[in-house]
Design an enzyme around this catalytic site. Sequence first.
Site, PDB file in Angstrom:
ATOM      1  N   CYS A   2       0.831  -1.201   0.000  1.00  0.00           N
ATOM      2  CA  CYS A   2       0.000   0.000   0.000  1.00  0.00           C
ATOM      3  C   CYS A   2       0.865   1.251   0.000  1.00  0.00           C
ATOM      4  O   CYS A   2       2.049   1.202   0.289  1.00  0.00           O
ATOM      5  CB  CYS A   2      -0.878   0.009   1.246  1.00  0.00           C
ATOM      6  SG  CYS A   2      -1.851  -1.469   1.428  1.00  0.00           S
ATOM      7  N   ARG A  27       4.135   1.223  -6.319  1.00  0.00           N
ATOM      8  CA  ARG A  27       4.062   0.216  -5.247  1.00  0.00           C
ATOM      9  C   ARG A  27       2.939  -0.787  -5.493  1.00  0.00           C
ATOM     10  O   ARG A  27       2.782  -1.769  -4.776  1.00  0.00           O
ATOM     11  CB  ARG A  27       3.864   0.907  -3.889  1.00  0.00           C
ATOM     12  CG  ARG A  27       5.019   1.823  -3.486  1.00  0.00           C
ATOM     13  CD  ARG A  27       4.679   2.654  -2.266  1.00  0.00           C
ATOM     14  NE  ARG A  27       4.444   1.835  -1.111  1.00  0.00           N
ATOM     15  CZ  ARG A  27       5.429   1.369  -0.318  1.00  0.00           C
ATOM     16  NH1 ARG A  27       6.687   1.643  -0.616  1.00  0.00           N
ATOM     17  NH2 ARG A  27       5.169   0.616   0.731  1.00  0.00           N
ATOM     18  N   TRP A  75      -3.182  -2.229  -1.617  1.00  0.00           N
ATOM     19  CA  TRP A  75      -2.835  -3.511  -2.258  1.00  0.00           C
ATOM     20  C   TRP A  75      -3.504  -4.558  -1.390  1.00  0.00           C
ATOM     21  O   TRP A  75      -3.066  -4.813  -0.265  1.00  0.00           O
ATOM     22  CB  TRP A  75      -1.326  -3.692  -2.290  1.00  0.00           C
ATOM     23  CG  TRP A  75      -0.885  -4.967  -2.925  1.00  0.00           C
ATOM     24  CD1 TRP A  75      -0.826  -6.203  -2.340  1.00  0.00           C
ATOM     25  CD2 TRP A  75      -0.438  -5.165  -4.270  1.00  0.00           C
ATOM     26  NE1 TRP A  75      -0.385  -7.140  -3.230  1.00  0.00           N
ATOM     27  CE2 TRP A  75      -0.128  -6.526  -4.424  1.00  0.00           C
ATOM     28  CE3 TRP A  75      -0.267  -4.323  -5.354  1.00  0.00           C
ATOM     29  CZ2 TRP A  75       0.344  -7.073  -5.617  1.00  0.00           C
ATOM     30  CZ3 TRP A  75       0.221  -4.863  -6.538  1.00  0.00           C
ATOM     31  CH2 TRP A  75       0.501  -6.214  -6.675  1.00  0.00           C
ATOM     32  N   ASN A  99      -0.877   1.059   6.282  1.00  0.00           N
ATOM     33  CA  ASN A  99      -0.132   0.134   5.421  1.00  0.00           C
ATOM     34  C   ASN A  99       0.454  -0.921   6.348  1.00  0.00           C
ATOM     35  O   ASN A  99       1.025  -0.593   7.382  1.00  0.00           O
ATOM     36  CB  ASN A  99       0.984   0.896   4.692  1.00  0.00           C
ATOM     37  CG  ASN A  99       1.817  -0.035   3.818  1.00  0.00           C
ATOM     38  OD1 ASN A  99       1.395  -1.165   3.553  1.00  0.00           O
ATOM     39  ND2 ASN A  99       2.986   0.416   3.394  1.00  0.00           N
ATOM     40  N   GLY A 100       0.264  -2.193   6.011  1.00  0.00           N
ATOM     41  CA  GLY A 100       0.793  -3.279   6.851  1.00  0.00           C
ATOM     42  C   GLY A 100      -0.317  -4.261   7.158  1.00  0.00           C
ATOM     43  O   GLY A 100      -1.345  -4.290   6.490  1.00  0.00           O
ATOM     44  N   GLU A 480      15.783 -22.293 -11.677  1.00  0.00           N
ATOM     45  CA  GLU A 480      15.463 -20.870 -11.485  1.00  0.00           C
ATOM     46  C   GLU A 480      16.710 -20.010 -11.662  1.00  0.00           C
ATOM     47  O   GLU A 480      16.670 -18.960 -12.305  1.00  0.00           O
ATOM     48  CB  GLU A 480      14.827 -20.664 -10.111  1.00  0.00           C
ATOM     49  CG  GLU A 480      14.541 -19.224  -9.724  1.00  0.00           C
ATOM     50  CD  GLU A 480      13.632 -18.480 -10.686  1.00  0.00           C
ATOM     51  OE1 GLU A 480      13.007 -19.116 -11.566  1.00  0.00           O
ATOM     52  OE2 GLU A 480      13.562 -17.242 -10.605  1.00  0.00           O
ATOM     53  N   LYS A 484      17.092 -17.044 -14.442  1.00  0.00           N
ATOM     54  CA  LYS A 484      17.515 -15.674 -14.112  1.00  0.00           C
ATOM     55  C   LYS A 484      18.661 -15.244 -15.017  1.00  0.00           C
ATOM     56  O   LYS A 484      18.683 -14.151 -15.577  1.00  0.00           O
ATOM     57  CB  LYS A 484      17.955 -15.583 -12.647  1.00  0.00           C
ATOM     58  CG  LYS A 484      16.862 -15.636 -11.624  1.00  0.00           C
ATOM     59  CD  LYS A 484      16.107 -14.357 -11.486  1.00  0.00           C
ATOM     60  CE  LYS A 484      14.745 -14.276 -12.103  1.00  0.00           C
ATOM     61  NZ  LYS A 484      13.862 -15.347 -12.256  1.00  0.00           N
ATOM     62  N   GLU A 487      17.529 -14.760 -18.735  1.00  0.00           N
ATOM     63  CA  GLU A 487      16.613 -13.660 -19.078  1.00  0.00           C
ATOM     64  C   GLU A 487      17.217 -12.282 -18.876  1.00  0.00           C
ATOM     65  O   GLU A 487      16.736 -11.330 -19.490  1.00  0.00           O
ATOM     66  CB  GLU A 487      15.277 -13.796 -18.349  1.00  0.00           C
ATOM     67  CG  GLU A 487      15.326 -13.784 -16.849  1.00  0.00           C
ATOM     68  CD  GLU A 487      13.925 -13.969 -16.256  1.00  0.00           C
ATOM     69  OE1 GLU A 487      12.932 -13.591 -16.896  1.00  0.00           O
ATOM     70  OE2 GLU A 487      13.821 -14.486 -15.149  1.00  0.00           O
ATOM     71  N   HIS A 503      25.005 -38.624 -17.181  1.00  0.00           N
ATOM     72  CA  HIS A 503      24.244 -39.298 -18.245  1.00  0.00           C
ATOM     73  C   HIS A 503      24.261 -38.497 -19.536  1.00  0.00           C
ATOM     74  O   HIS A 503      23.255 -38.409 -20.235  1.00  0.00           O
ATOM     75  CB  HIS A 503      22.808 -39.532 -17.762  1.00  0.00           C
ATOM     76  CG  HIS A 503      22.732 -40.405 -16.554  1.00  0.00           C
ATOM     77  ND1 HIS A 503      22.966 -41.754 -16.599  1.00  0.00           N
ATOM     78  CD2 HIS A 503      22.517 -40.099 -15.252  1.00  0.00           C
ATOM     79  CE1 HIS A 503      22.866 -42.262 -15.378  1.00  0.00           C
ATOM     80  NE2 HIS A 503      22.593 -41.281 -14.534  1.00  0.00           N
ATOM     81  N   LYS A 599       6.377  -8.530 -18.481  1.00  0.00           N
ATOM     82  CA  LYS A 599       6.206  -8.917 -17.080  1.00  0.00           C
ATOM     83  C   LYS A 599       5.091  -9.955 -16.939  1.00  0.00           C
ATOM     84  O   LYS A 599       5.175 -10.851 -16.130  1.00  0.00           O
ATOM     85  CB  LYS A 599       5.872  -7.689 -16.216  1.00  0.00           C
ATOM     86  CG  LYS A 599       5.802  -8.004 -14.709  1.00  0.00           C
ATOM     87  CD  LYS A 599       7.087  -8.571 -14.184  1.00  0.00           C
ATOM     88  CE  LYS A 599       6.964  -9.092 -12.768  1.00  0.00           C
ATOM     89  NZ  LYS A 599       8.146  -9.891 -12.359  1.00  0.00           N
TER      90      LYS A 599
HETATM   91  C1  AGP Z   1      10.305 -14.992 -14.379  1.00  0.00           C
HETATM   92  O1  AGP Z   1      11.536 -14.319 -14.094  1.00  0.00           O
HETATM   93  C2  AGP Z   1       9.744 -14.627 -15.700  1.00  0.00           C
HETATM   94  N1  AGP Z   1       9.506 -13.226 -15.740  1.00  0.00           N
HETATM   95  C3  AGP Z   1       8.617 -15.497 -16.195  1.00  0.00           C
HETATM   96  O2  AGP Z   1       9.154 -16.784 -16.358  1.00  0.00           O
HETATM   97  C4  AGP Z   1       7.357 -15.625 -15.289  1.00  0.00           C
HETATM   98  O3  AGP Z   1       7.693 -16.347 -14.135  1.00  0.00           O
HETATM   99  C5  AGP Z   1       6.300 -16.411 -16.070  1.00  0.00           C
HETATM  100  O4  AGP Z   1       5.963 -15.666 -17.206  1.00  0.00           O
HETATM  101  C6  AGP Z   1       5.048 -16.711 -15.241  1.00  0.00           C
HETATM  102  O5  AGP Z   1       4.444 -15.507 -14.860  1.00  0.00           O
HETATM  103  P1  AGP Z   1       3.341 -15.541 -13.710  1.00  0.00           P
HETATM  104  O6  AGP Z   1       4.023 -16.023 -12.468  1.00  0.00           O
HETATM  105  O7  AGP Z   1       2.847 -14.135 -13.596  1.00  0.00           O
HETATM  106  O8  AGP Z   1       2.250 -16.495 -14.125  1.00  0.00           O
END
Ligand code: AGP
Length: 604
Positions: A2, A27, A75, A99-100, A480, A484, A487, A503, A599
Amino acid sequence: MCGIVGYVGKHKVKDILLEGLKELEYRGYDSAGIAVLQEDNFSFYKAVGKLDNLVQKTADFNPEGFAIGIGHTRWATHGKPTELNAHPHLGESSYVVHNGIIENYQEIKNRLLADGVRFLSQTDTEVIVHLFEKYLKSEPTPFDAFKKTLAELEGAYAVLLATKSLPDTIFFAKNGSPMILGLSEDNEKIFASSDAPLIGHAKDVLYLDDGEYGYVTPTELQLFDKNDKAVQPSLSALPTSKLSAQKEGFRFFMEKEIYEQSVVISDTFLGRIQDTGIHFEELDPALFDDINEIKLCACGTSFHAALAASYLFERYAKIRSSVEIASEFRYKEPLLMKDTLFVVISQSGETADSLETLKMAKEAGLKTLVICNVDNSSMVRLADASILTRAGIEKGVASTKAFATQMSVLWMLSLYVAKKRDTLSDEEMLHQLQSLREVPNSVKVTDTLHEKIRRLSKRYLHGHGFFFIGRDVFFPLALEGALKLKEITYLHAEGYPSGEMKHGPIAMADPDLITIALMPKHMLYEKAKSNVEELSARDSTICAISPIEFDKADDFIKTHQRDHYMLEFFEMMVALQLLSMEISVRLGNDVDMPRNLAKSVTVE
Ligand code: AGP
C-alpha cells in the site's frame, strides 16, 4: 504494497494528496481514497481500480485554504478490492489510513462488535479507527486515545489518523511498514510511504523508525520513540530524482526487490505462522477433503516454485504431487481426477497458459486453488480459493521476491496439509515452524555477499554456456538460477539435476563450461559433492555455493550454516539472483526490462 500520503497545510490539499498517490503507483494497488478535514467538516472519496477513477470522482472537490488530508492506495491483503474496503476507513468522527497487517485484528474486532460497533469493511485496518474512538470517550486527550490504540496493535503498520476532535492535527505511527515525514520551507507537513511524493514539496525529511509515533499540527511536530520518550527529530536531505526515489536508492527495481525480500516475506508470514501450525484465513479447510493428489501447474519461475513444492508436499504431507508446465498441459489431453486438487501458481494471475489450465481443471470438476500476488486478477477471481503471496508490486521483469514469497507460501501450505493429514509429529511440526520463522533472516543481503558476487561476476561473461546443478529442491532452484541468468544476461544456461550430469552433459566438461553447483549441507551433500568432483576432474570451471568449504571449485560462495535445507535454499536463491544481476550489469543490459520479455505473458 500500500501507499500512504498525508498533508497539513494551506496549499491545494486535494492536488497534493492525489499527486502523492500517483507517485506511489509503482508500489502497486487496486483501490484508492482520500479524506480531507477542513473547518470541522470531513470530505472523503474512494474508488476501485486506477487512480484516475479517484481523480474523476474528486473533479468537483477543490477545497482552498488550510486543511489536513490523508490518502491511500491499497494492495489488498484482507478483503477484496472494493470501495468499502478501500482506505481511508471512517468512524463517527475520525479517519485512518494504514499500510501493513494488524495480526490481532480479529480479536480486537470481536471485542468491538460485542460493544455494538458496526463495521463496514472486511479489512484489518478498520479496527484502528473504532478502537481510537472507543478510547476517545475514556482517555483525557485524543493523543492519549491514540497511544492506547497503538498499544493494542500487533503486526506491521504505518498509520495516519485524523479526527474532528483535533481538526488541525494528524496522528502518525510507524512499525514495520515504511513511512516518512517531509517538512516544507514554510513548515508544512507531508507524509508518504517513500521519498517520491515529497520531492518538490519538502525540503527536509524525517525517516521514521519502528516504534516511533506522534502528531503534527501547523506549528508542531511531536515525536516519541518506542519507549514513549519524546525525541528530537533528526532531519535529512531529500533525494532529487523521483525515479531514484521509487528505486529507493537502488540501481534497479530488481536490486531493490532482492533486498526487500526479507521484509516482504515477513508480510507473507504475518498472521499465518501460529504456535502449533499454519493458519490461512482465506482457506476453508474442507478444500482438502477427499483430496489424494495435488497437481501444480504454472509457467517460468512459478513453475520452478511448483516443482520445488512437489518435493515438500510428498515429504511432509505424504500426498502424491505432480507438476505441469501450463503450455504443455493445455494440449496433452490430461487425465484429470476429481480427487486431485489443482493448484495454479502465478505472480500476475493473468498468464494466458496458466489461466487456461485453470479453466480446464474447473471444467473437469476439480477443486482449484491459486497462489497469486495480485488480488482480483483473473485467476484469483476464477479459482475456488486463493492464497495471496503479499509480495507487493514486482517491477523487475525477472521475478525475485514473487518467487521467494511463492516458496514461502508453498512451504507453509505443505505443513498446513501435513497437519490436516496428521503426517508430522508435533515435534517435527515445531521444528518446521521454527525454521520458517528464520526465512526473513536467511534472505537478508549482506555487503560481504553482494561485493563477493559482484567481484567474481567478471569471470562469467563468456564461455560456451552455464550449467546450474542441484539435487532435490535444489534442482528446481538450479532451474530458477539458470532462468535468471538467461533472461537478464542473454547467456545460455540450463538447470540440471546434479545426478544427471554423468548421463550425457559431462561430455561438455572443459574449462569453458561453467558450472554453478548448489551444495547444501542438509540435503544430499555427499552425493552433490561427488557429482561436482566428477566435473572438476574434467577441468570444468566450477563456482560452488555451499556452507561447507570445497577446495575443488574455481570460485566459492560461502553460505551460512543453517539447520534446515530450506533455509539454505532461500540463501542460495539470493546468491543466484545477485549473480545474474551483476553479470547483466557488466554486460550493460537493461536489468529491469530485458529484451523480448514482458512482465506478464497474457498471450499464448
Ligand atoms: C520470471 O523471471 C519470468 N519473468 C517469467 O518466467 C514468469 O515467471 C512467467 O511468465 C510466469 O508468470 P506468472 O508467475 O505471472 O504467471
